[in-house]
Enzyme design. Sequence first.
Site, PDB file in Angstrom:
ATOM      1  N   HIS A 187      21.306   5.718 -10.454  1.00 23.22           N
ATOM      2  CA  HIS A 187      22.307   5.807 -11.520  1.00 23.22           C
ATOM      3  C   HIS A 187      23.565   6.564 -11.115  1.00 23.22           C
ATOM      4  O   HIS A 187      24.630   6.331 -11.662  1.00 23.22           O
ATOM      5  CB  HIS A 187      21.680   6.318 -12.814  1.00 23.22           C
ATOM      6  CG  HIS A 187      20.908   5.224 -13.484  1.00 23.22           C
ATOM      7  ND1 HIS A 187      19.564   5.063 -13.311  1.00 23.22           N
ATOM      8  CD2 HIS A 187      21.320   4.191 -14.254  1.00 23.22           C
ATOM      9  CE1 HIS A 187      19.170   3.979 -13.954  1.00 23.22           C
ATOM     10  NE2 HIS A 187      20.213   3.439 -14.544  1.00 23.22           N
ATOM     11  N   ARG A 294      24.364   1.764 -21.983  1.00 25.32           N
ATOM     12  CA  ARG A 294      23.197   2.608 -21.639  1.00 25.32           C
ATOM     13  C   ARG A 294      23.244   3.846 -22.531  1.00 25.32           C
ATOM     14  O   ARG A 294      23.945   4.807 -22.218  1.00 25.32           O
ATOM     15  CB  ARG A 294      23.262   3.045 -20.181  1.00 25.32           C
ATOM     16  CG  ARG A 294      22.980   1.965 -19.154  1.00 25.32           C
ATOM     17  CD  ARG A 294      22.943   2.575 -17.754  1.00 25.32           C
ATOM     18  NE  ARG A 294      22.417   1.657 -16.771  1.00 25.32           N
ATOM     19  CZ  ARG A 294      23.166   0.845 -16.020  1.00 25.32           C
ATOM     20  NH1 ARG A 294      24.471   0.847 -16.136  1.00 25.32           N
ATOM     21  NH2 ARG A 294      22.603   0.043 -15.148  1.00 25.32           N
ATOM     22  N   ASN A 452      18.355  -4.490 -11.302  1.00 29.93           N
ATOM     23  CA  ASN A 452      18.117  -3.237 -10.577  1.00 29.93           C
ATOM     24  C   ASN A 452      16.627  -2.930 -10.579  1.00 29.93           C
ATOM     25  O   ASN A 452      16.045  -2.569  -9.566  1.00 29.93           O
ATOM     26  CB  ASN A 452      18.870  -2.074 -11.227  1.00 29.93           C
ATOM     27  CG  ASN A 452      20.343  -2.360 -11.361  1.00 29.93           C
ATOM     28  OD1 ASN A 452      20.863  -3.207 -10.648  1.00 29.93           O
ATOM     29  ND2 ASN A 452      21.012  -1.667 -12.262  1.00 29.93           N
ATOM     30  N   ASP A 453      16.037  -3.070 -11.746  1.00 29.90           N
ATOM     31  CA  ASP A 453      14.597  -2.847 -11.825  1.00 29.90           C
ATOM     32  C   ASP A 453      13.808  -4.081 -11.417  1.00 29.90           C
ATOM     33  O   ASP A 453      12.795  -3.972 -10.730  1.00 29.90           O
ATOM     34  CB  ASP A 453      14.201  -2.419 -13.248  1.00 29.90           C
ATOM     35  CG  ASP A 453      14.496  -0.948 -13.472  1.00 29.90           C
ATOM     36  OD1 ASP A 453      14.160  -0.144 -12.593  1.00 29.90           O
ATOM     37  OD2 ASP A 453      15.089  -0.596 -14.518  1.00 29.90           O
ATOM     38  N   CYS A 500      22.690  -7.834 -16.508  1.00 32.53           N
ATOM     39  CA  CYS A 500      23.412  -6.567 -16.532  1.00 32.53           C
ATOM     40  C   CYS A 500      23.044  -5.666 -15.373  1.00 32.53           C
ATOM     41  O   CYS A 500      23.478  -4.533 -15.281  1.00 32.53           O
ATOM     42  CB  CYS A 500      23.224  -5.850 -17.867  1.00 32.53           C
ATOM     43  SG  CYS A 500      21.495  -5.518 -18.231  1.00 32.53           S
TER      44      CYS A 500
HETATM   45  C1  PEP Z   1      18.554  -2.819 -14.562  1.00 36.36           C
HETATM   46  O1  PEP Z   1      17.407  -2.398 -14.387  1.00 36.36           O
HETATM   47  O2  PEP Z   1      19.032  -3.762 -13.904  1.00 36.36           O
HETATM   48  C2  PEP Z   1      19.430  -2.201 -15.569  1.00 36.36           C
HETATM   49  C3  PEP Z   1      20.592  -2.731 -15.858  1.00 36.36           C
HETATM   50  O3  PEP Z   1      19.002  -1.054 -16.157  1.00 36.36           O
HETATM   51  P1  PEP Z   1      19.089   0.390 -15.485  1.00 36.36           P
HETATM   52  O4  PEP Z   1      19.913   0.275 -14.229  1.00 36.36           O
HETATM   53  O5  PEP Z   1      19.703   1.306 -16.467  1.00 36.36           O
HETATM   54  O6  PEP Z   1      17.649   0.692 -15.191  1.00 36.36           O
HETATM   55 MG    MG Z   2      16.552  -1.048 -15.794  1.00 36.98          MG
END
Ligand code: PEP
Ligand code: MG
Length: 568
Positions: A187, A294, A452-453, A500
Amino acid sequence: MIQGIAASNGIAIAKAYQLVTPDLSYEAKPIQDPNQEVSRLEKALEISKQELEKIKAHTKKEIGDEHAQIFSAHLLVLSDPELINPIKEKINSDNVMAEVALDEIANMFIDMFKNMENEYMRERAADIQDVTKRVKAHLLEVTFPDPALIDEEVIVIANDLTPSDTAQLNREFVKGFVTDVGGRTSHSAIMARSLEIPAIVGTKEITSTVKKNDMMIVDGIEGNVIINPSDEELATYKEKQETYARQKEEWAKMKNEPTKTSDGEQVELAANIGTPEDVSSVLDNGGEGIGLYRTEFLYMGKNQLPTEDEQYDAYKSVLEQMDEKPVVVRTLDIGGDKELSYLDLPKELNPFLGFRAIRFCLENEDIFRTQLRALLRASVHGNLKIMFPMIATLEEFRQAKAILIDEKENLKKEGISVSDQIEVGIMVEIPSTAVIAKQFAKEVDFFSIGTNDLIQYTMAADRMNEHVSYLYQPHHPAILNLVSTVIDAAHNENKWVGMCGEMAGDPIAIPILLGLGLDEFSMSATSILQARTQIHDLSIEKLASYKDKILSMGTTEEVVEFIKEKTE
Ligand code: PEP
Ligand code: MG
């Protein structure tokens, strides 16, 4: 030269500023004069006070009043006679160093507050702990680095930066940052992109290599750090800096253009934000919506949960600023690399696989309900869509939605108006959900793919761990097949799909995603204009014809080579 992971575009040239936690250990020695110890204590308290006043003012100006409140609480602790007097008394009665008396009395209060029933009192323990560290640093005459107090141009060097450290960075003076650990989707890296600070993470060795005041070049485009550059290197990078600035001016021409492909298809380019203050940059960069708000930043950088009214004000502000453009607000996603110290949650072995996001909210229904009420009340001020994070099962979605409906009913009974147009969707960031997207698509109003996850769970590679960051492969056929499954499932039910995760703003991924049929791309506001420029030159029809071929490929390299060749 040190190589790391390019985390935020741009080139920065400045001297190094080491953001390290100082060593606060000391040897307890007998003292000569208690009065001298008391005056040392008073001096340390005074310096700490002055620093906190400055940090508070800075935080208020840069990220808003609510985040500055934590420093008001710290200032209160510093001038609380119930804490300070016993320390002085102990110096006199036990004939001990100021450090010893400070530690003993502070620890006594910390233990006492920590064990109280009342949440507000428990939060005071964290305040005392923070403040004591600062005062002790001044007693020991070691520097206590404060990113908010930097007042000359620097590049911040740190082992790691937490999201709240990053939020404190003063954009005027912090020209870039470089860390030992972290990945492109940690982050702090994501925030660096929205703050437009060039950044490199995961270098493994920056803190052990760079010395105080070393000159540095940070090339956030390539991921290179050059320490004490030659004149020639300086000249080369200054030129690169200018070329990048010119390129940005070119992209800026697309600000008010619609996001259309060369064959006239329209997609939506939205932005990811963390606070209402981020909205102005979204509008400046021609964002057509907010694809991900977020909300956890509302809960961070303070010592207590935000109230319903505080949240309502934040959501209303975002909705009003966006003026009927879509705003997707994600409910609290705490856990992983985003901690809330005041909740005192137990440390976990695998925080990204642990008690985070919707899992936390369904267990802490009161916290969840407060957020949902604030959102529902704000819904009449714009085009709100609500999104649940980290959904792994249909039951979780149904349970979360039932609580939302229940709160809607409650508000209506109380005579409070709520919009009846609110779409309710989920993040698709856990493979189980992507695999059965077809079943989910019947129940949700939309999907937003959180790559991302999704990538870290599909490849089993912690997004914070620089040793496995080579497995962050957004263009891997496994990821593309999952993304395609989700898009097809949604379209079959006439639902829309966004993305996203950071992948949505990646210039190599954009043509692939257009070909797979993605409807909405949500990214750092600062990537929007470049993406729009790129999309204008791409034909959806052509890209869609590559779909089957790409999905049957075996490696990232094949995919990347193929798409580069086709779009050049
Ligand atoms: C993701 O996981 O892609 C996402 C947008 O959420 P975060 O990065 O806040 O986990
Ligand atoms: Mg995420």
